[in-house]
Design a protein around this motif. Structure first.
Motif, PDB file in Angstrom:
ATOM      1  N   ILE A  49       0.796  -1.232  -0.180  1.00 34.96           N
ATOM      2  CA  ILE A  49      -0.033  -0.070   0.153  1.00 34.96           C
ATOM      3  C   ILE A  49       0.986   1.270  -0.045  1.00 34.96           C
ATOM      4  O   ILE A  49       1.716   1.299   0.888  1.00 34.96           O
ATOM      5  N   VAL A  50       0.788   2.055  -0.991  1.00 35.58           N
ATOM      6  CA  VAL A  50       1.586   3.129  -1.117  1.00 35.58           C
ATOM      7  C   VAL A  50       0.777   4.353  -0.747  1.00 35.58           C
ATOM      8  O   VAL A  50      -0.447   4.436  -1.138  1.00 35.58           O
ATOM      9  N   PHE A  51       1.487   5.346  -0.151  1.00 41.26           N
ATOM     10  CA  PHE A  51       0.860   6.899   0.127  1.00 41.26           C
ATOM     11  C   PHE A  51       1.869   7.729  -0.197  1.00 41.26           C
ATOM     12  O   PHE A  51       3.117   7.698  -0.141  1.00 41.26           O
ATOM     13  N   SER A  52       1.402   8.814  -0.757  1.00 43.74           N
ATOM     14  CA  SER A  52       2.453   9.859  -1.213  1.00 43.74           C
ATOM     15  C   SER A  52       1.488  11.144  -1.621  1.00 43.74           C
ATOM     16  O   SER A  52       0.228  11.171  -1.802  1.00 43.74           O
ATOM     17  N   ALA A  53       2.429  12.162  -1.368  1.00 42.26           N
ATOM     18  CA  ALA A  53       1.526  13.520  -1.894  1.00 42.26           C
ATOM     19  C   ALA A  53       1.416  13.820  -3.122  1.00 42.26           C
ATOM     20  O   ALA A  53       0.765  14.707  -3.531  1.00 42.26           O
ATOM     21  N   SER A  54       2.367  12.865  -3.946  1.00 40.72           N
ATOM     22  CA  SER A  54       2.012  12.931  -5.606  1.00 40.72           C
ATOM     23  C   SER A  54       1.069  12.276  -5.925  1.00 40.72           C
ATOM     24  O   SER A  54       0.895  11.056  -5.858  1.00 40.72           O
ATOM     25  N   GLY A  55       0.144  12.799  -6.865  1.00 40.53           N
ATOM     26  CA  GLY A  55      -0.798  12.363  -7.448  1.00 40.53           C
ATOM     27  C   GLY A  55      -0.818  12.203  -8.701  1.00 40.53           C
ATOM     28  O   GLY A  55      -1.710  11.950  -9.651  1.00 40.53           O
ATOM     29  N   TYR A  56       0.546  12.453  -9.427  1.00 38.11           N
ATOM     30  CA  TYR A  56       0.631  12.150 -10.800  1.00 38.11           C
ATOM     31  C   TYR A  56       0.525  10.910 -11.486  1.00 38.11           C
ATOM     32  O   TYR A  56       0.747   9.738 -10.762  1.00 38.11           O
ATOM     33  N   ASP A  57      -0.249  10.758 -12.666  1.00 36.22           N
ATOM     34  CA  ASP A  57      -0.515   9.509 -13.135  1.00 36.22           C
ATOM     35  C   ASP A  57       0.360   8.656 -13.418  1.00 36.22           C
ATOM     36  O   ASP A  57       0.242   7.332 -13.151  1.00 36.22           O
ATOM     37  N   SER A  58       1.475   9.229 -13.879  1.00 31.86           N
ATOM     38  CA  SER A  58       2.797   8.303 -14.097  1.00 31.86           C
ATOM     39  C   SER A  58       3.401   7.676 -12.986  1.00 31.86           C
ATOM     40  O   SER A  58       3.600   6.524 -13.083  1.00 31.86           O
ATOM     41  N   ILE A  59       3.289   8.295 -11.863  1.00 34.55           N
ATOM     42  CA  ILE A  59       3.724   7.799 -10.572  1.00 34.55           C
ATOM     43  C   ILE A  59       2.906   6.699 -10.159  1.00 34.55           C
ATOM     44  O   ILE A  59       3.259   5.688  -9.641  1.00 34.55           O
ATOM     45  N   ILE A  60       1.414   7.092  -9.994  1.00 34.61           N
ATOM     46  CA  ILE A  60       0.481   5.924  -9.715  1.00 34.61           C
ATOM     47  C   ILE A  60       0.622   4.831 -10.812  1.00 34.61           C
ATOM     48  O   ILE A  60       0.516   3.639 -10.120  1.00 34.61           O
ATOM     49  N   ALA A  61       0.588   5.126 -11.937  1.00 34.97           N
ATOM     50  CA  ALA A  61       0.693   3.890 -12.691  1.00 34.97           C
ATOM     51  C   ALA A  61       2.087   3.071 -12.762  1.00 34.97           C
ATOM     52  O   ALA A  61       2.004   1.810 -12.717  1.00 34.97           O
ATOM     53  N   ASN A  62       3.182   3.492 -12.456  1.00 39.65           N
ATOM     54  CA  ASN A  62       4.469   2.997 -12.079  1.00 39.65           C
ATOM     55  C   ASN A  62       4.349   2.186 -10.693  1.00 39.65           C
ATOM     56  O   ASN A  62       4.679   0.960 -10.616  1.00 39.65           O
ATOM     57  N   ALA A  63       3.550   2.784  -9.745  1.00 40.55           N
ATOM     58  CA  ALA A  63       3.584   2.168  -8.433  1.00 40.55           C
ATOM     59  C   ALA A  63       2.580   1.087  -8.697  1.00 40.55           C
ATOM     60  O   ALA A  63       2.995  -0.346  -8.152  1.00 40.55           O
ATOM     61  N   THR A  64       1.600   1.185  -9.397  1.00 35.38           N
ATOM     62  CA  THR A  64       0.900  -0.185  -9.615  1.00 35.38           C
ATOM     63  C   THR A  64       1.446  -1.315 -10.402  1.00 35.38           C
ATOM     64  O   THR A  64       1.309  -2.315 -10.243  1.00 35.38           O
ATOM     65  N   ARG A  65       2.194  -0.832 -11.441  1.00 35.40           N
ATOM     66  CA  ARG A  65       2.922  -1.693 -12.446  1.00 35.40           C
ATOM     67  C   ARG A  65       3.827  -2.466 -11.395  1.00 35.40           C
ATOM     68  O   ARG A  65       4.076  -3.686 -11.595  1.00 35.40           O
ATOM     69  N   LEU A  66       4.637  -1.916 -10.346  1.00 36.10           N
ATOM     70  CA  LEU A  66       5.533  -2.558  -9.547  1.00 36.10           C
ATOM     71  C   LEU A  66       4.824  -3.296  -8.285  1.00 36.10           C
ATOM     72  O   LEU A  66       5.328  -3.825  -7.370  1.00 36.10           O
ATOM     73  N   GLY A  67       3.285  -3.314  -8.486  1.00 35.84           N
ATOM     74  CA  GLY A  67       2.796  -4.229  -7.303  1.00 35.84           C
ATOM     75  C   GLY A  67       1.837  -3.288  -6.268  1.00 35.84           C
ATOM     76  O   GLY A  67       1.461  -4.274  -5.248  1.00 35.84           O
ATOM     77  N   ALA A  68       1.661  -2.333  -6.384  1.00 32.40           N
ATOM     78  CA  ALA A  68       0.824  -1.614  -5.349  1.00 32.40           C
ATOM     79  C   ALA A  68      -0.539  -2.299  -5.183  1.00 32.40           C
ATOM     80  O   ALA A  68      -1.106  -2.085  -6.529  1.00 32.40           O
TER      81      ALA A  68
END
Length: 90
Positions: A49-68
């Motif tokens: 489970i990831v939490f971040s101040a960043s809501g950039y689509d590219s970061i969210i997509a990367n986190a999801t791709r890496l298993g979030a």
């Protein structure tokens, strides 16, 4: 409280779940997740489970791709976080 990805890597074998921020000193959350994904010695990967101040689509997509399993943008509702923890651990 664990504040860096390197420390996290040393204790992951003891846990079923990982809560991580994206921005951390020494090793950021995406690098941590990448190392977990690529660690063939780790037979049971944690639910992430990831939490971040960043809501950039590219970061969210990367986190999801890496298993979030879930990605929370700060600030977030603690009850929602607890619900997601229960969901991934049940």
């Amino acid at each position: 409280m664990i504040t860096c990805g390197i420390t996290t890597m040393t204790i992951l074998s003891l846990r079923n779940i990982l809560l991580t921020d994206i921005v951390m000193p020494v090793m950021d959350g995406l690098t941590l997740m990448s190392r977990i994904a690529g660690n063939t010695a780790m037979t049971k990967k944690p639910k992430i489970i990831v939490f971040s101040a960043s809501g950039y689509d590219s970061i969210i997509a990367n986190a999801t791709r890496l298993g979030a399993a879930f990605y929370f943008i700060k600030p977030f509702d603690m009850e929602a976080l607890m619900d997601r923890i229960e969901e991934v651990t049940s």
